[in-house]
Scaffold this active site. Structure first.
Site, PDB file in Angstrom:
ATOM      1  N   ARG A  67       6.174   0.522  -7.296  1.00  0.00           N
ATOM      2  CA  ARG A  67       6.757   1.596  -6.516  1.00  0.00           C
ATOM      3  C   ARG A  67       7.493   1.109  -5.299  1.00  0.00           C
ATOM      4  NH1 ARG A  67       5.778   6.580  -6.371  1.00  0.00           N
ATOM      5  NH2 ARG A  67       4.747   6.491  -4.291  1.00  0.00           N
ATOM      6  N   CYS A 110       6.419  -5.282   0.481  1.00  0.00           N
ATOM      7  CA  CYS A 110       6.370  -3.823  -0.129  1.00  0.00           C
ATOM      8  C   CYS A 110       6.147  -2.821   0.795  1.00  0.00           C
ATOM      9  CB  CYS A 110       5.383  -3.669  -1.276  1.00  0.00           C
ATOM     10  SG  CYS A 110       5.812  -2.405  -2.408  1.00  0.00           S
ATOM     11  N   HIS A 146       5.097  -8.276  -4.625  1.00  0.00           N
ATOM     12  CA  HIS A 146       3.914  -8.496  -4.049  1.00  0.00           C
ATOM     13  C   HIS A 146       3.440 -10.033  -4.432  1.00  0.00           C
ATOM     14  CE1 HIS A 146       2.093  -4.701  -2.985  1.00  0.00           C
ATOM     15  NE2 HIS A 146       3.190  -4.168  -3.746  1.00  0.00           N
ATOM     16  N   GLY A 193       0.981  -1.186   0.032  1.00  0.00           N
ATOM     17  CA  GLY A 193      -0.026  -0.081   0.064  1.00  0.00           C
ATOM     18  C   GLY A 193       0.953   1.353   0.067  1.00  0.00           C
ATOM     19  N   GLU A 194       0.670   2.025   0.943  1.00  0.00           N
ATOM     20  CA  GLU A 194       1.572   3.180   1.069  1.00  0.00           C
ATOM     21  C   GLU A 194       1.843   3.268   2.515  1.00  0.00           C
ATOM     22  OE1 GLU A 194       2.450   5.010  -1.698  1.00  0.00           O
ATOM     23  OE2 GLU A 194       3.948   5.796  -0.441  1.00  0.00           O
ATOM     24  N   GLU A 200       1.369 -11.783  -3.493  1.00  0.00           N
ATOM     25  CA  GLU A 200      -0.147 -12.220  -3.501  1.00  0.00           C
ATOM     26  C   GLU A 200      -0.930 -11.917  -4.756  1.00  0.00           C
ATOM     27  OE1 GLU A 200       1.234  -9.440  -2.437  1.00  0.00           O
ATOM     28  OE2 GLU A 200      -0.016  -7.733  -2.775  1.00  0.00           O
TER      29      GLU A 200
END
Ligand code: GLN
Length: 200
Positions: A137, A78, A178, A46-47, A180
């Site tokens: 990212r 991430c 990622h 996510g962030e 997933e």
């Protein structure tokens, strides 16, 4: 086994279905009580700055720090990896990190062209077949402490040193991509095995 997925932001459903594929249903963690009795926690991407704010407003920052310090196994992907690391570069001054894996991580550290890319990485502990990996990212691991096992790297560009992309320290497992989002479940299976070892 009772696996939780931090469900404040990011690919919660994808993580849940990845573990369901292995016969390991997960519970969603949104409030401090949801941490009770967990055998492990998935911290999705996510962030990291947003996740950090959401952890604060959910009242989870303190209880989660305590659970992690007490040895709760964790699998961070991430932004989740950023949250679990000891040192974060290019973060916000007030962003949280739990410091349970000895990594120095630079947010959004891949050059612009390769900020997001799909490929494969060799993860020898998972066998000969390379693991599909989607980077979005992605953070760069700039340094790994002596207690960290580097399970996979990507070649550095232009003579730069190889960059760790899957790391483990004790019962903490992290990936800068990622897992997933692809169908290969070997990394999730490794986390399940790590939790089982922990309980023996
Ligand atoms: N760039 C994000 C961050 O700094 C991580 C991106 C991701 O989780 N896909 O938190």
């Amino acid at each position: 086994m009772s696996i939780g997925v931090l469900a404040l932001q990011g690919g919660v459903r994808e993580h849940a279905s990845a573990f369901a594929d292995l016969g390991e249903p997960v519970t969603e963690v949104r409030r401090p009580d949801d941490l009770d009795g967990l055998t492990g926690l998935v911290v999705p991407g996510g962030e990291s700055t947003t996740l950090s704010l959401l952890l604060g407003s959910a009242g989870l920052a303190g209880p989660l720090a305590e659970a992690l310090d007490a040895g709760l196994p964790a699998f961070g992907t991430c932004a989740g990896m950023i949250l679990l690391a000891t040192t974060v570069l290019d973060g916000r001054d007030d962003q949280l990190n739990f410091g349970v894996i000895d990594l120095t991580i630079r947010r959004n550290g891949y050059g612009r062209q390769v900020a997001s890319f799909e490929g494969t990485v060799d993860v020898p502990v998972l066998g000969d077949e390379p693991l599909p990996a989607v980077f979005i990212r992605a953070p760069v691991v700039e340094a790994a402490g002596p207690g960290v096992e580097v399970l996979a790297t990507l070649p550095g560009e232009g003579g730069a040193p190889d960059r760790p992309v899957v790391c483990r320290q004790g019962t903490v497992l992290v990936a800068s991509f990622h897992p997933e989002l692809t169908a290969d479940r070997r990394l999730q299976r490794l986390f399940v095995e790590m939790m089982k070892e922990e309980r023996r």
